[in-house]
Design a protein around this motif. Structure first.
Motif, short mmCIF file in Angstrom:
data_model
loop_
_atom_site.label_atom_id
_atom_site.label_comp_id
_atom_site.label_asym_id
_atom_site.label_seq_id
_atom_site.Cartn_x
_atom_site.Cartn_y
_atom_site.Cartn_z
N ASN A 234 0.86 -1.19 0.00
CA ASN A 234 0.00 0.00 0.00
C ASN A 234 0.89 1.23 0.00
O ASN A 234 1.68 1.43 0.92
CB ASN A 234 -0.91 0.00 1.24
CG ASN A 234 -1.85 1.19 1.23
OD1 ASN A 234 -2.25 1.66 0.17
ND2 ASN A 234 -2.22 1.67 2.40
N GLY B 212 10.05 14.35 3.63
CA GLY B 212 10.41 13.15 4.38
C GLY B 212 9.24 12.36 4.94
O GLY B 212 9.44 11.34 5.61
N ILE C 147 1.06 14.07 1.37
CA ILE C 147 0.51 13.71 0.06
C ILE C 147 -0.66 12.73 0.21
O ILE C 147 -1.17 12.21 -0.78
CB ILE C 147 1.59 13.13 -0.89
CG1 ILE C 147 2.22 11.85 -0.31
CG2 ILE C 147 2.68 14.18 -1.17
CD1 ILE C 147 3.16 11.14 -1.30
N GLU D 100 13.79 2.54 7.72
CA GLU D 100 13.82 4.00 7.57
C GLU D 100 12.41 4.58 7.68
O GLU D 100 12.21 5.64 8.27
CB GLU D 100 14.46 4.37 6.22
CG GLU D 100 14.82 5.83 6.07
CD GLU D 100 15.93 6.29 7.02
OE1 GLU D 100 16.50 5.47 7.77
OE2 GLU D 100 16.19 7.51 7.04
N ASP E 246 19.58 -0.54 13.88
CA ASP E 246 19.71 0.78 14.50
C ASP E 246 18.30 1.31 14.74
O ASP E 246 17.82 2.21 14.06
CB ASP E 246 20.52 1.69 13.57
CG ASP E 246 20.76 3.06 14.18
OD1 ASP E 246 20.51 3.21 15.39
OD2 ASP E 246 21.18 3.96 13.43
N ARG F 92 12.65 1.87 -0.81
CA ARG F 92 13.83 0.99 -0.96
C ARG F 92 13.45 -0.46 -0.69
O ARG F 92 13.92 -1.37 -1.36
CB ARG F 92 14.96 1.44 -0.02
CG ARG F 92 15.72 2.64 -0.58
CD ARG F 92 16.94 2.94 0.27
NE ARG F 92 16.59 3.66 1.48
CZ ARG F 92 17.36 3.74 2.56
NH1 ARG F 92 18.50 3.08 2.61
NH2 ARG F 92 16.98 4.43 3.61
N1 LIG Z 1 4.46 7.10 -0.33
C1 LIG Z 1 4.37 6.07 0.44
O1 LIG Z 1 3.39 5.32 0.34
C2 LIG Z 1 5.45 5.79 1.45
C3 LIG Z 1 5.41 4.61 2.18
C4 LIG Z 1 6.43 4.37 3.09
C5 LIG Z 1 7.44 5.29 3.27
N2 LIG Z 1 7.44 6.43 2.54
C6 LIG Z 1 8.53 7.40 2.68
O2 LIG Z 1 9.72 6.76 2.27
C7 LIG Z 1 10.80 7.25 3.04
C8 LIG Z 1 11.55 6.08 3.63
O3 LIG Z 1 11.69 5.07 2.68
P1 LIG Z 1 13.13 4.50 2.22
O4 LIG Z 1 12.90 3.88 0.90
O5 LIG Z 1 14.15 5.56 2.36
O6 LIG Z 1 13.46 3.43 3.32
P2 LIG Z 1 12.75 2.06 3.76
O7 LIG Z 1 12.58 1.16 2.60
O8 LIG Z 1 11.58 2.36 4.61
O9 LIG Z 1 13.86 1.53 4.75
C9 LIG Z 1 15.15 1.30 4.28
C10 LIG Z 1 15.86 0.60 5.39
O10 LIG Z 1 15.24 -0.66 5.60
C11 LIG Z 1 16.22 -1.62 5.86
N3 LIG Z 1 16.27 -2.53 4.73
C12 LIG Z 1 15.68 -2.42 3.52
N4 LIG Z 1 15.93 -3.49 2.78
C13 LIG Z 1 16.69 -4.30 3.54
C14 LIG Z 1 17.27 -5.59 3.34
N5 LIG Z 1 17.11 -6.26 2.19
N6 LIG Z 1 17.98 -6.13 4.34
C15 LIG Z 1 18.15 -5.47 5.50
N7 LIG Z 1 17.62 -4.27 5.76
C16 LIG Z 1 16.91 -3.70 4.78
C17 LIG Z 1 17.53 -0.88 6.02
O11 LIG Z 1 17.52 -0.53 7.38
P3 LIG Z 1 18.83 -0.31 8.27
O12 LIG Z 1 19.35 1.02 7.80
O13 LIG Z 1 18.31 -0.28 9.65
O14 LIG Z 1 19.77 -1.45 7.99
C18 LIG Z 1 17.33 0.32 5.13
O15 LIG Z 1 18.13 1.41 5.49
C19 LIG Z 1 10.21 8.16 4.08
O16 LIG Z 1 10.38 9.48 3.63
C20 LIG Z 1 8.76 7.80 4.10
O17 LIG Z 1 7.95 8.89 4.43
C21 LIG Z 1 6.47 6.68 1.63
#
Ligand SMILES: NC(=O)c1ccc[n+]([C@@H]2O[C@H](COP(=O)([O-])OP(=O)(O)OC[C@H]3O[C@@H](n4cnc5c(N)ncnc54)[C@H](OP(=O)(O)O)[C@@H]3O)[C@@H](O)[C@H]2O)c1
Length: 254
Positions: free
Chosen positions: A41, A54, A59, A83, A122, A193
């Motif tokens: 989702n 961030g 949105i 994250e 972390d 990510r």
């Molecule tokens: N538009 C939307 O629907 C939506 C939804 C969710 C989030 N967001 C936004 O997205 C941003 C954050 O998303 P992001 O893409 O930067 O990060 P993310 O995918 O939420 O988290 C990335 C972190 O997850 C862990 N990770 C991811 N894949 C991994 C793997 N294969 N193995 C081990 N750990 C893994 C790592 O954590 P560690 O660093 O702890 O190792 C990595 O730094 C925020 O601004 C949030 O507001 C938007």
């Protein structure tokens, strides 16, 4: 070609009909397949931004949050990248009266578990997400994650699941490990990510994507990041709802 909007699904007074949480829960029911079903989702602006300043809240909108809550109400487990957990200040999922009977009938506990994916661990293990959830929070990590952080997660009450070698979680293995623990109705809320890895691993079954009628420009992430897949994955439209110009799309893997 079909015109999906303007719609004909109006009340006698010519206004859009109200969708109760029950209506939404019926519309978004999991398909009841034998194996696990991974649904994502996400919300995106018209120009593809998955966050603003961030956060995804700027949105989103009220009806998006109703669907967000409904999808949680149907899920066994909510999977989120570390994250997103850190930036969005994740709390334990709530037990909601609106979904109580439905969850009990489906053999589910009162609220979904939250599963945090992290390699570094972390994370602040003193937060309510870890110390006082209704259902123990899961921490998905790799075999090479820092042992002291694994111990800290366990001490806080989290259920640590090793789902990869080194410090990385293998996305397909994460789905299997969760399914093996009885979590078959999977919901990931990103972030980008993490979602990109589920896409690349070919384990994403469904995408519930809200398209917000907003433009932000800038260089915000898209909903799925990481390396591009070799061949684009084809999805089929399963349903499309609209309110206040927001489109609530649901696509399933073709
Ligand atoms: N538009 C939307 O629907 C939506 C939804 C969710 C989030 N967001 C936004 O997205 C941003 C954050 O998303 P992001 O893409 O930067 O990060 P993310 O995918 O939420 O988290 C990335 C972190 O997850 C862990 N990770 C991811 N894949 C991994 C793997 N294969 N193995 C081990 N750990 C893994 C790592 O954590 P560690 O660093 O702890 O190792 C990595 O730094 C925020 O601004 C949030 O507001 C938007």
């Amino acid at each position: 070609m079909r015109r999906l909007f303007p719609v004909t699904d109006l009340t006698a007074a010519g206004t859009p009909r109200e969708w109760s949480l029950d209506d939404l829960a019926d519309a978004y029911a999991y398909p009841g397949t034998a194996g696990p079903w991974l649904r994502a989702n996400m919300v995106s602006t018209l120009d593809g931004a998955a966050q603003h300043d961030g956060r995804s809240q700027p949105i989103s909108c009220e009806s998006d949050m109703r669907i967000f809550g409904t999808l949680r109400g149907l899920a066994d487990v909510v999977i989120a990248g570390a994250e997103t957990v850190r930036l969005e200040g994740y709390r334990p999922a709530r037990a909601r009266d609106a979904f109580a009977a439905r969850r009990a009938a489906a053999g589910q506990g009162p609220a979904p578990a939250v599963a945090v994916v992290s390699g570094s661990l972390d994370l602040d293990f003193s937060l309510p997400l870890f110390v006082s959830p209704l259902v123990p929070t899961l921490v998905l990590t790799g075999a090479g994650a820092p042992p002291d952080r694994i111990a800290a997660a366990g001490k806080a009450g989290a259920d640590v699941v090793i789902a990869g070698e080194g410090s990385r979680v293998d996305p397909a293995r994460a789905v299997r490990e969760l399914a093996d623990r009885g979590f078959g109705r999977l919901l990931t809320e990103g972030g980008p990510r993490l979602l990109g890895q589920f896409v690349a691993a070919g384990v994403l079954d469904e995408l519930c994507l809200t398209v917000a009628p907003l433009l932000t420009a800038g260089d915000a992430q898209r909903i799925a990041g990481g390396p591009a897949v070799t061949v684009p994955k084809r999805f089929a439209l399963a349903s499309l709802l609209e309110e206040d110009g927001f489109l609530f799309t649901r696509y399933r893997r073709s």
